[in-house]
Design a protein around this motif. Structure first.
Motif, PDB file in Angstrom:
ATOM      1  N   LYS A 239       0.814  -1.211   0.000  1.00  0.00           N
ATOM      2  CA  LYS A 239       0.000   0.000   0.000  1.00  0.00           C
ATOM      3  C   LYS A 239       0.850   1.265   0.000  1.00  0.00           C
ATOM      4  O   LYS A 239       0.566   2.220  -0.722  1.00  0.00           O
ATOM      5  N   GLN A 242       2.423   1.722  -3.412  1.00  0.00           N
ATOM      6  CA  GLN A 242       1.443   2.209  -4.376  1.00  0.00           C
ATOM      7  C   GLN A 242       1.185   3.701  -4.171  1.00  0.00           C
ATOM      8  O   GLN A 242       1.010   4.454  -5.140  1.00  0.00           O
ATOM      9  N   GLN A 245       4.133   5.547  -5.614  1.00  0.00           N
ATOM     10  CA  GLN A 245       4.089   5.426  -7.077  1.00  0.00           C
ATOM     11  C   GLN A 245       3.086   6.399  -7.676  1.00  0.00           C
ATOM     12  O   GLN A 245       3.358   7.059  -8.684  1.00  0.00           O
ATOM     13  N   SER A 251       6.487   4.797 -12.445  1.00  0.00           N
ATOM     14  CA  SER A 251       6.220   3.366 -12.346  1.00  0.00           C
ATOM     15  C   SER A 251       7.313   2.667 -11.559  1.00  0.00           C
ATOM     16  O   SER A 251       8.481   2.702 -11.928  1.00  0.00           O
ATOM     17  N   ALA A 256      -1.204  -1.776  -9.388  1.00  0.00           N
ATOM     18  CA  ALA A 256      -1.985  -0.603  -9.015  1.00  0.00           C
ATOM     19  C   ALA A 256      -3.326  -1.032  -8.447  1.00  0.00           C
ATOM     20  O   ALA A 256      -3.930  -1.989  -8.899  1.00  0.00           O
ATOM     21  N   ASP A 257      -3.806  -0.317  -7.449  1.00  0.00           N
ATOM     22  CA  ASP A 257      -5.133  -0.610  -6.912  1.00  0.00           C
ATOM     23  C   ASP A 257      -6.018   0.623  -6.948  1.00  0.00           C
ATOM     24  O   ASP A 257      -7.111   0.627  -6.424  1.00  0.00           O
ATOM     25  N   THR A 261      -3.321   5.644  -9.883  1.00  0.00           N
ATOM     26  CA  THR A 261      -2.048   4.954 -10.069  1.00  0.00           C
ATOM     27  C   THR A 261      -1.921   4.456 -11.497  1.00  0.00           C
ATOM     28  O   THR A 261      -0.881   4.616 -12.137  1.00  0.00           O
TER      29      THR A 261
END
Length: 284
Positions: A239, A242, A245, A251, A256-257, A261
């Motif tokens: 988490k 991400q 990022q 990247s 990705a969530d 992202t």
């Protein structure tokens, strides 16, 4: 290892540091700290292919890379190549080295929770025995640290390994779900009574700090609250990677969530082979 004056960076490393300026700016690393990270990466990248293998990391840590350490790096090495590019290396160091003491228990869980499903109670039993040797009858605190027969162990130490096995198994049974898995809250509750389970995390953090910025991480830690939200302050998992990022629009080759992202990753130019930048080496 401090931030003493160092030799000029090779041009390739200089370019890599410049390329990651958005990342360094976001993580609040000073110019000298950026150069130091570039120098450390370059020094360990023996074949200069733009990535660090587990073997090359051993030189930095001063010890063989254990499964525990590999678990940690798998947070950043999502494709399982066993290598980290420069950006992944910088973020991995930042995530672990800026953890305050109160963040170590949660970080320990994050490193052992490889699949995101929690930690199985049998794994925890193994970790307890590995740390103390009281469940299998291994006296790790003797001068020779050799394995003993159960009765000899009982007579010398007054401890019955079977008693401890049952006691720990019962405690973990109460904390685990129907599948025998401990979630984060359950593990943190258990580790309060078993603080020695944090030793690997603490040792790893110390080795990584000393091998990179040394005492310089103190100033970075003080600026951490300006980098990530409070609820992520003690995180050591996918988490927080991400989050970085997405914010940096860079990247890091992690899943990705969030829609943002994905958008940021799609805007990132394709990496060049052979450099020390984001790609360094093609990811498969």
């Amino acid at each position: 290892m401090g931030l003493c004056a160092s030799a000029p960076l090779p041009q390739e490393a200089e370019n890599a540091v410049k390329h990651l300026k958005p990342l360094f700016d976001f993580l609040k690393l000073s110019k000298s700290q950026r150069r130091k990270m570039g120098q450390v990466f370059w020094d360990q990248d023996y074949n200069h292919n733009g990535v660090l293998s587990h073997t090359e990391m051993e030189g930095l840590l001063g010890a063989k890379v254990s499964i525990f350490v590999k678990n940690f790096y798998s947070i950043f090495d999502i494709h399982g190549t066993g290598e980290l590019n420069f950006a992944q290396f910088v973020v991995s160091c930042w995530v672990l080295c800026t953890l305050p003491p109160k963040g170590i228990p949660a970080a320990t869980f994050g490193i052992y929770d490889v699949d995101g499903d929690g930690i199985h109670k049998d794994t925890v039993i193994h970790l307890v025995d590995e740390a103390m040797g009281t469940l299998s009858g291994t006296n790790k605190h003797s001068s020779k640290g050799r394995k003993r027969k159960d009765m000899e162990f009982i007579n010398l130490r007054g401890v019955d390994p079977m008693h401890y096995q049952k006691m720990e198994a019962n405690a973990l049974e109460k904390l685990s779900n129907a599948d025998g898995m401990l979630n984060k809250d359950a593990f943190l509750k258990y580790i309060k009574k078993h603080p020695y389970l944090m030793k690997k995390t603490l040792d790893f953090q110390l080795a990584l700090r000393e091998g990179t910025l040394g005492s310089g991480w103190g100033s970075v830690l003080n600026r951490k609250k300006n980098v990530v939200p409070e609820h992520m302050y003690n995180d050591c998992n996918i988490k927080i990677v991400q989050h970085i990022q997405a914010k940096v629009r860079l990247s890091l080759c992690v899943a990705a969530d969030e829609e943002t992202t994905s958008e940021y990753v799609s805007q990132t130019p394709a990496p060049k082979r052979g450099g020390l930048g984001v790609g360094g080496k093609q990811q498969h």
